[in-house]
Design a protein around this motif. Structure first.
Motif, mmCIF file in Angstrom:
data_model
loop_
_atom_site.group_PDB
_atom_site.id
_atom_site.type_symbol
_atom_site.label_atom_id
_atom_site.label_comp_id
_atom_site.label_asym_id
_atom_site.label_seq_id
_atom_site.Cartn_x
_atom_site.Cartn_y
_atom_site.Cartn_z
ATOM 1 N N TYR A 1 0.882 -1.025 -0.164
ATOM 2 C CA TYR A 1 -0.141 0.075 -0.025
ATOM 3 C C TYR A 1 1.051 1.309 -0.012
ATOM 4 C CZ TYR A 1 -3.795 -3.398 1.072
ATOM 5 O OH TYR A 1 -4.646 -4.266 1.185
ATOM 6 N N ARG A 2 0.773 2.203 -1.044
ATOM 7 C CA ARG A 2 1.466 3.188 -1.040
ATOM 8 C C ARG A 2 0.581 4.531 -1.753
ATOM 9 N NH1 ARG A 2 2.086 3.538 -6.332
ATOM 10 N NH2 ARG A 2 2.944 1.759 -7.429
ATOM 11 N N PRO A 3 1.062 5.472 -2.037
ATOM 12 C CA PRO A 3 0.521 6.741 -2.626
ATOM 13 C C PRO A 3 0.592 6.364 -4.200
ATOM 14 C CG PRO A 3 2.076 7.697 -0.999
ATOM 15 C CD PRO A 3 2.268 6.038 -1.118
ATOM 16 N N PHE A 4 -0.610 7.221 -4.896
ATOM 17 C CA PHE A 4 -0.534 7.144 -6.368
ATOM 18 C C PHE A 4 0.683 7.600 -6.918
ATOM 19 C CE2 PHE A 4 -1.493 9.612 -10.052
ATOM 20 C CZ PHE A 4 -1.875 8.713 -10.783
ATOM 21 N N ARG A 5 1.299 6.822 -8.030
ATOM 22 C CA ARG A 5 2.215 7.360 -8.869
ATOM 23 C C ARG A 5 1.551 7.503 -10.466
ATOM 24 N NH1 ARG A 5 6.670 2.894 -6.948
ATOM 25 N NH2 ARG A 5 6.800 3.462 -4.947
ATOM 26 N N GLU A 6 2.063 8.221 -11.120
ATOM 27 C CA GLU A 6 1.576 8.598 -12.548
ATOM 28 C C GLU A 6 1.839 7.241 -13.408
ATOM 29 O OE1 GLU A 6 -0.121 9.934 -15.852
ATOM 30 O OE2 GLU A 6 -0.077 11.087 -13.893
ATOM 31 N N ALA A 7 2.674 6.578 -12.927
ATOM 32 C CA ALA A 7 2.750 5.117 -13.781
ATOM 33 C C ALA A 7 1.535 4.293 -13.576
ATOM 34 C CB ALA A 7 4.027 4.485 -13.314
ATOM 35 N N ASP A 8 0.606 4.455 -12.542
ATOM 36 C CA ASP A 8 -0.311 3.567 -12.113
ATOM 37 C C ASP A 8 -1.654 3.826 -12.850
ATOM 38 O OD1 ASP A 8 1.247 2.791 -9.900
ATOM 39 O OD2 ASP A 8 0.356 4.332 -8.522
ATOM 40 N N ALA A 9 -1.559 5.073 -13.726
ATOM 41 C CA ALA A 9 -2.837 5.609 -14.424
ATOM 42 C C ALA A 9 -3.472 4.440 -15.282
ATOM 43 C CB ALA A 9 -2.549 6.792 -15.220
ATOM 44 N N ALA A 10 -2.708 3.677 -16.117
ATOM 45 C CA ALA A 10 -3.147 2.761 -16.988
ATOM 46 C C ALA A 10 -3.885 1.802 -16.144
ATOM 47 C CB ALA A 10 -2.062 2.159 -17.838
ATOM 48 N N ASP A 11 -3.453 1.125 -14.776
ATOM 49 C CA ASP A 11 -3.891 0.122 -14.131
ATOM 50 C C ASP A 11 -5.306 0.664 -13.518
ATOM 51 O OD1 ASP A 11 -2.382 -1.998 -14.676
ATOM 52 O OD2 ASP A 11 -1.262 -1.445 -12.634
ATOM 53 N N LEU A 12 -5.248 1.886 -13.293
ATOM 54 C CA LEU A 12 -6.318 2.800 -12.623
ATOM 55 C C LEU A 12 -7.570 2.841 -13.594
ATOM 56 C CD1 LEU A 12 -5.043 5.191 -10.114
ATOM 57 C CD2 LEU A 12 -5.946 2.957 -9.608
ATOM 58 N N LYS A 13 -7.291 3.094 -14.863
ATOM 59 C CA LYS A 13 -8.234 3.380 -15.757
ATOM 60 C C LYS A 13 -9.215 1.976 -15.938
ATOM 61 C CE LYS A 13 -7.308 5.457 -19.464
ATOM 62 N NZ LYS A 13 -6.423 5.907 -20.863
ATOM 63 N N GLN A 14 -8.324 0.838 -16.050
ATOM 64 C CA GLN A 14 -9.095 -0.390 -15.991
ATOM 65 C C GLN A 14 -9.938 -0.715 -15.095
ATOM 66 O OE1 GLN A 14 -6.116 -3.466 -16.733
ATOM 67 N NE2 GLN A 14 -5.418 -2.427 -18.837
ATOM 68 N N ILE A 15 -9.387 -0.308 -13.688
ATOM 69 C CA ILE A 15 -10.294 -0.635 -12.624
ATOM 70 C C ILE A 15 -11.319 0.415 -12.601
ATOM 71 C CG2 ILE A 15 -10.326 -0.343 -10.152
ATOM 72 C CD1 ILE A 15 -7.194 -1.208 -10.191
ATOM 73 N N ILE A 16 -11.103 1.574 -12.958
ATOM 74 C CA ILE A 16 -12.356 2.721 -13.030
ATOM 75 C C ILE A 16 -13.456 1.935 -13.895
ATOM 76 C CG2 ILE A 16 -13.134 4.871 -13.737
ATOM 77 C CD1 ILE A 16 -10.177 5.755 -12.382
ATOM 78 N N ASN A 17 -13.145 1.687 -15.077
ATOM 79 C CA ASN A 17 -14.000 1.404 -16.075
ATOM 80 C C ASN A 17 -14.963 0.105 -15.675
ATOM 81 O OD1 ASN A 17 -15.537 1.274 -18.693
ATOM 82 N ND2 ASN A 17 -13.959 0.186 -19.592
ATOM 83 N N ASP A 18 -14.193 -0.775 -15.221
ATOM 84 C CA ASP A 18 -14.618 -2.053 -14.749
ATOM 85 C C ASP A 18 -15.671 -1.992 -13.480
ATOM 86 O OD1 ASP A 18 -15.111 -4.990 -14.263
ATOM 87 O OD2 ASP A 18 -14.029 -4.757 -12.582
#
Length: 214
Positions: A6-23
């Motif tokens: 568990y850690r703070p958000f990094r810009e490199a996380d954006a692609a994974d987060l977009k998939q999670i958000i859409n789902d």
């Protein structure tokens, strides 16, 4: 199961987060067209980042599997606001061009803003600090990831002496989690959507939940 970090958000996380958000939020059900859907999900992420002062992601095997973000009154917003505004602006422009023939999808996406304003006016609970984004990858639900992220957010509020918070959710989402955490549905509205490429209409329940740090 491999270790979850568990850690703070990094810009490199954006692609994974977009998939999670859409789902997690079923955006694909009411925003059609590949370009328009990508723009909507990216815009959603950037709006959440611009609205937040704190983040936490859950990472397993190098990929983000869960996220929570929040905004605390009086706390500075996250860095990178210029970049996030630029990306959001580009996505709005792209959506407007791509959506000339898909106006229904665009109008449905932007219909949530007015609904949220109505919910705030109707709510009798304090509207103070906001939990701006909370989602867990579907394959990781039931493993305690969401519970840990939620606990981290509440502890963050507690450390700052805060007492209550609120969030928006809807009937597409796992809103029962908030009931189990003792949050209260402070107001609700219905939003009529055309879903699944126009195959049917459905009234989506949109909710404002209020919670306390206790």
């Amino acid at each position: 199961m491999s270790e979850i970090v568990y850690r703070p958000f990094r810009e490199a996380d954006a692609a994974d987060l977009k998939q999670i958000i859409n789902d997690a939020f079923h955006i694909y059900r009411y925003v059609t067209g590949e370009l328009l859907l990508d723009a909507a999900v990216e815009l959603y992420l950037r709006e959440r980042l611009l609205a937040s002062s704190w983040t936490r992601v859950a990472v397993r095997d190098g990929h983000v599997v869960g996220v929570i973000m929040g905004q605390v009154a009086g706390q500075p917003f996250l860095g990178g606001r210029g970049k996030n505004r630029l990306i959001a602006g580009k996505k709005v422009f792209r959506a407007s061009i791509a959506g000339l023939s898909q106006w229904n999808s665009i109008s449905q996406y932007f219909a949530f803003g007015p609904i949220y304003r109505k919910l705030r006016k109707k709510a009798r609970s304090p509207i103070t600090d906001e939990l701006t984004l909370f989602a867990v990858r579907s394959t990781m639900r039931g493993f305690g990831v969401g519970t840990q992220l939620y606990s981290d957010y509440v502890e963050h509020l507690r450390s700052l002496g805060r007492t209550d918070f609120y969030l928006y959710t809807d009937s597409f989402c796992s809103f029962g989690f908030y009931d189990k955490q003792g949050m209260t549905r402070a107001s609700s509205e219905g939003l009529n959507l055309v879903l699944d490429r126009g195959s049917h209409r459905e009234t989506l329940g949109v909710y404002l939940y209020a919670g306390t740090v206790d």
